[in-house]
Design a protein around this motif. Structure first.
Motif, PDB file in Angstrom:
ATOM      1  N   GLY A  25       0.843  -1.200   0.000  1.00 41.30           N
ATOM      2  CA  GLY A  25       0.000   0.000   0.000  1.00 41.30           C
ATOM      3  C   GLY A  25       0.868   1.235   0.000  1.00 41.30           C
ATOM      4  O   GLY A  25       2.006   1.211  -0.494  1.00 41.30           O
ATOM      5  N   PHE A 227       3.710  -1.756  10.285  1.00 41.45           N
ATOM      6  CA  PHE A 227       2.818  -1.004   9.409  1.00 41.45           C
ATOM      7  C   PHE A 227       2.742  -1.672   8.037  1.00 41.45           C
ATOM      8  O   PHE A 227       1.676  -1.909   7.477  1.00 41.45           O
ATOM      9  CB  PHE A 227       3.341   0.427   9.282  1.00 41.45           C
ATOM     10  N   LEU A 229       3.380  -4.727   7.128  1.00 41.15           N
ATOM     11  CA  LEU A 229       2.754  -6.051   7.050  1.00 41.15           C
ATOM     12  C   LEU A 229       1.366  -6.064   7.682  1.00 41.15           C
ATOM     13  O   LEU A 229       0.780  -7.122   7.875  1.00 41.15           O
ATOM     14  CB  LEU A 229       3.667  -7.089   7.710  1.00 41.15           C
ATOM     15  N   SER A 324      -8.731  -3.283   3.845  1.00 46.47           N
ATOM     16  CA  SER A 324      -8.335  -4.315   4.817  1.00 46.47           C
ATOM     17  C   SER A 324      -8.348  -3.777   6.243  1.00 46.47           C
ATOM     18  O   SER A 324      -8.700  -4.486   7.175  1.00 46.47           O
ATOM     19  CB  SER A 324      -6.963  -4.894   4.470  1.00 46.47           C
TER      20      SER A 324
HETATM   21  N1  PFF Z   1       0.301  -2.331   5.049  1.00 44.93           N
HETATM   22  C1  PFF Z   1      -0.260  -1.104   4.547  1.00 44.93           C
HETATM   23  C2  PFF Z   1       0.801  -0.335   3.802  1.00 44.93           C
HETATM   24  O1  PFF Z   1       1.967  -0.668   3.895  1.00 44.93           O
HETATM   25  O2  PFF Z   1       0.455   0.640   3.152  1.00 44.93           O
HETATM   26  C3  PFF Z   1      -0.831  -0.266   5.658  1.00 44.93           C
HETATM   27  C4  PFF Z   1      -1.789  -0.977   6.542  1.00 44.93           C
HETATM   28  C5  PFF Z   1      -2.860  -1.665   5.991  1.00 44.93           C
HETATM   29  C6  PFF Z   1      -1.603  -0.936   7.894  1.00 44.93           C
HETATM   30  C7  PFF Z   1      -3.733  -2.342   6.831  1.00 44.93           C
HETATM   31  C8  PFF Z   1      -2.476  -1.584   8.733  1.00 44.93           C
HETATM   32  C9  PFF Z   1      -3.532  -2.275   8.181  1.00 44.93           C
HETATM   33  F1  PFF Z   1      -4.364  -2.876   8.965  1.00 44.93           F
END
Ligand code: PFF
Length: 453
Positions: A25, A227, A229, A324
């Motif tokens: 993301g 963050f 993952l 998510s």
């Molecule tokens: N992992 C996502 C990113 O790196 O952009 C951010 C994220 C999504 C953090 C979902 C927390 C979450 F529950």
């Protein structure tokens, strides 16, 4: 008791795409490059990878086990392991963190959406540094523009979420992830053929142990791992509650972690060569993506089209990650509080839109709330900092303790050995790391951050 039929993902490939779509993301495209830039390049990446292996992988596997073995939302999954009140609060904690992250994440996703529009309208044609900064400021200062775009992000995410697990989340992940990966590879290859491609590779892959403050770098790397993952707040747990029973949990966790790291490095390869070629500053902070990308593409042949593709890619990634995180409170509200799925989606989005105003209006120093501070941080930085660097790692610690010390080993064995087909030796290794290594590493990092050791 009557068993309510629950939706689930249809195959292991979908499971992989769905979990990867949560991990990948803005973290990869926006955060990873600028944090690497601020923390000295390859050395930081090395520390980040150690955090991912020592902490990220065991916590992700624990969330998968909790989710799939219970087939429930965060609260339900935790209550299935122990009735203790304390751990119930871990579930509530996860839901609160999901809200906190959504507040600033949807703000940044809104900037990305607005940049897609601007790119299509050709607003970035021939821009120089000053103009690129001006465009970033008008996008983020507000109040109207950033708030409206944030609402658009929430509406798009809500439409997908209302459709449910199969027709919404699964379909978007199955179509979106391959497109996203293809676009990103194209951008990275383009980057590497630029003059600054070699410098960028050196910057990303050759560690230099210059004066870095180890404690703060480790804290940052750990926060980024959580963050990136989507760990410590129940997102992976909620998604795992939709996994089919024959999915190999360990295999999926490893694939997602490798896939996510490759995407981050590809994003670095798409962004840094241009930064080095056209004289940007790698450590320039959250504006790196928004201020340098337009500059870079304006100087590239075919840049006017490439920039549209690039921001569509970022928008896709941001939307899939947003759904998510919103799924955590939505699954909770619809299963534990018996609100209809549609009602749960709408309630969640409204709360995020309202509380999110604090983040959106404080992201730019000239914004309406840009000069209001909480613990010496703007609201925007506060939401970002406390969720990644403090709340998610604390959530991870508590989940490691929950699975490592309170869940029956038989249940773990059932998930990993009987259902996933992993060996007993592998399970024992995971169990050992989860009980004795992950919590100790986390506690050491916390204590040193508090200057206690
Ligand atoms: N992992 C996502 C990113 O790196 O952009 C951010 C994220 C999504 C953090 C979902 C927390 C979450 F529950």
């Amino acid at each position: 008791m009557e068993k309510v039929k629950r939706e689930g993902f249809s195959s292991s490939l979908v499971v992989f795409f769905a979990t990867l779509s949560s991990a990948v993301g803005l973290g990869n495209i926006w955060k990873f490059p600028y944090i690497v830039g601020q923390n000295g390049g390859a050395t930081f990446i090395l520390i980040y990878l150690l955090c991912v292996l020592g902490v990220g992988l065991p916590v992700m596997l624990s969330e998968f086990i909790l989710g799939r073995s219970s087939k429930k939302n965060v609260m339900g999954a935790i209550s299935d392991v122990t009735p203790r009140k304390f751990f119930k609060s871990v579930g509530i904690f996860g839901i609160i963190v999901a809200f906190a992250i959504s507040c600033f994440y949807t703000a940044v996703a809104g900037w990305v959406y607005s940049y897609i529009g601007k790119a299509i309208l050709g607003k970035f044609r021939g821009v120089d540094t000053v103009q690129a900064k001006e465009i970033f400021d008008t996008t983020t200062v507000g109040p109207l523009q950033p708030v409206l775009w944030q609402v658009v992000v929430l509406i798009v995410s809500s439409i997908i979420l209302i459709k449910g697990v199969r027709s919404g989340i699964e379909r978007v992940a199955r179509i979106g992830m391959p497109i996203l990966l293809g676009l990103l590879i194209a951008c990275a290859v383009r980057g590497l053929f630029l003059e600054g491609g070699k410098d960028a590779i050196g910057y990303l892959f050759i560690p230099s142990f210059k004066d870095i403050s180890l404690v703060s770098v480790v804290m940052t790397a750990l926060g980024l791992a959580f963050f990136k993952l989507s760990l410590g707040m129940g997102t992976m747990m909620t998604y795992a509650s939709y996994f089919p029973d024959d999915n190999n949990l360990l295999g999926n966790a490893v694939k997602v972690i490798i896939g996510d790291t490759i995407v981050s490095l590809l994003a670095g390869m798409a962004i840094f060569p241009s930064v080095f070629t056209f004289g940007g500053e790698p450590g320039s902070g959250p504006g790196l993506l928004f201020e340098t990308i337009p500059l870079i593409f304006s100087k590239l042949p075919g840049g006017n089209v490439l920039i549209i593709i690039f921001f569509i890619l970022a928008g896709l990634a941001a939307t899939m990650a947003t759904i998510s995180m919103l799924e955590v409170p939505i699954a909770y509200l619809s299963e534990e509080r018996k609100i209809s799925r549609k009602g749960a989606v709408i309630c969640t989005s409204i709360v995020v839109a309202v509380v999110g105003l604090l983040a959106t209006l404080s992201a730019n120093p000239q914004g309406l709330l840009g000069q209001k501070f909480i613990f010496k941080m703007t609201f925007f930085n506060f939401f970002d900092y406390i969720s990644s660097n403090i709340l998610m790692p604390i959530g991870g610690l508590l989940l490691a303790i929950l699975v490592g010390y309170f869940m029956k080993k038989e249940r773990i064995r059932h998930e990993l050995v009987e259902k996933s087909g992993n060996s007993v030796g592998m399970m024992n290794l995971y169990y050992f790391i989860l009980r004795y290594i992950t919590p100790v590493l986390l506690i050491i990092v916390f204590l040193s951050a508090l200057n206690i050791i």
